[in-house]
Motif scaffolding. Sequence first.
Motif: not given
Lengths: 205, 487
Positions: A94-98, A103-106, A109-112
């Motif tokens: 579960g932690m891994l998925i979180a 990381a995907e969020l970061v 947002i970073g790319a945007y």
Amino acid sequence: MIQVLAFYLFAALTIASATLVIMARNPVHSVLWLIVAFFNAAGLMVLVGAEFIAMLLVIVYVGAVAVLFLFVVMMLDIDFAELRAGFVKNFPLGMLIAVVLAAELVLGIGAYRAGSLELGTPDGSAAPLLGKSNIESIGALLYTKYLFLFESAGIILLVAMIGAIVLTHRERKGTRPQIISKQVRRRPEDATVNVKPEVGQGVQL
Amino acid sequence: MDFAASLKLIAPELLMSVSGLVLLLVSAWVGDKASRAISVAAAVVLGACFFLVAPAVCSGASGPDTLAFGGQFSADAFAGLAKLMIFAAGGAALVIAPAFFERFNAMRAEYPVLILFAVLGMSIMVSARDLITLYIGLELNSLAAYVLAAFLRTDDRSAEAGLKYFVLGALASGILLFGMSLTYGFTGTTSFEGIRVALNGEMAMGALFGLIFMLAGLAFKISAVPFHMWTPDVYEGAPTPVTAFFASAPKVAALALTMRVTLEAFGAQDDAWRQIVIFAAIASIVIGALGAIGQSNLKRLLAYSSINNVGFILIGLAAGTPAGASAMLVYLAIYVAMTVGGFVAVLMLKDENGNSVEAIADIAGLSRTRPALAFCLMLVMFSLAGIPPLFGFWGKFVVFQAAVNAGFVALAAIGIAASVIGAFYYIKVVKVMYFDEPADVVKGESDWAHWALLAISALAISPLGYLLTPWLGNLADKAAAVLFLGV
């Protein structure tokens, strides 16, 4: 000032009730906390000026989805304690998925922010009406520009309903439904008989 | 756009939806006794729609006069020609159903209503010039199709087919929607016209992803490899009249929709989708041909045959020229006739108790017990294989010709080589019918409606069909030209 206060109030309550959804022992309590979370999320939507989405949250999520959850929780015999077993064992996964999601969020947002994403410019055909609330704007679009699609979507819902009935409805033999007109038509003389039993004998029907 | 003019353009759709609602009320009121009457009424409605659409097809209607509701819906010649095929296939599905379902005591008044709504969805699909119209039409058709696949509730295979189709179809719809939202995000519009304008020049990576996801979703609906896995199971499990419907009308609608999306919306970016279409075409032809070899059930065999045929049709799309699009429409028209004929013949294979015979082994020696039926089935099989005197050859010929003229010689060569592999299993069926010892299983009789449909499709795919080629080719050319107006 009051907006900031309201924001933190709704946000804190949303997070707190969302935590309680997964922490509550009793599944019915979980669903009730979920409803609290929906209401607070609706409050957040009103704050950003999206009152239509706030209404949708209350009507669709609280009114339909949460009630459906309640039905499922109450009608089905699911052992939630068993479902929740193995929390410690699955915790690393579960932690891994979180972490991956974070990381995907970061990254997203970073790319945007970096401006490497060139989105298309809206063609303006669905621009909101000036000085009108967004409910009025959506209504004006739905009933003029998108009238045909709106009505067709209604037919889709009708087909879904026909489908559910066709696949599950069965004619049952031997049921005794109430026929009100027959009940009303019935006179006392049809229903009662006057008998005079002999002494020491039962009533012969 | 004037509202009254828009309503006039959607007259066939209005007629279908209003009569669908009326027939639904009749079926709720009168009950299943009225199933046959409602089927006849629905067939009449489809016939009326056929004649409403026909003038636009013959005159090759195109341009701004055919756009309804601000360009969301287009009643042009291309949509019209696809609709003619869809209405014909839908009508056939209505005619063959009552006799089949009555054997299981399962004919219900909702069947014609659902077919009518499915046809309505397909006719919205082929007229779509906007991503939202596309999705609404697709879902209307799909939802009705899921229910139809599970219509024979007492049969486990039918329920399984319905569930499989529903779960996989919902997944495909999700993929398609994801692609549509990416496309909208990177072009800023949902109209095909606007997408084409926005994508002129360099294509953003995100829009490319959108295109790929949309093509994946559409490939599921046309059952092109690698999204074909559901087809044999669903076609085998669904009731045979419904399978006949699935193999004909939704294929036409989804292929026409794919043409609109690739040639109209993404017409300026044909290099982006061409390699995907070429891969899907070759893979469908090869897997459709190889997968069919081991089948022992006629419906599964026809399912693989439909995968194989979709591959041939996609070769025309890979060419990306008006001639290629016109060849696709010609092939589709012939394909509908072959498919309807094939499934009607399968429906007429019944043992003495009236149960369906679907195993290939059971039709051994059919030529001696049922010469007429065996002859028609032979015509269908030879035509599907593309053997010259029959009309199926013409479809393959025009598609390959378009591909060669567009410079795709290798693609056409692979297609021709694979069609030889495909010929093996079609001819195997003919061999079993004509040269094996009679199994003497097929004994049931069929009514005149089946014979009439079989005769019509057999005539259409017989060498007599070549008399139609100038006329059909002309209509298809005019219809295909509509898609290339914006270039």
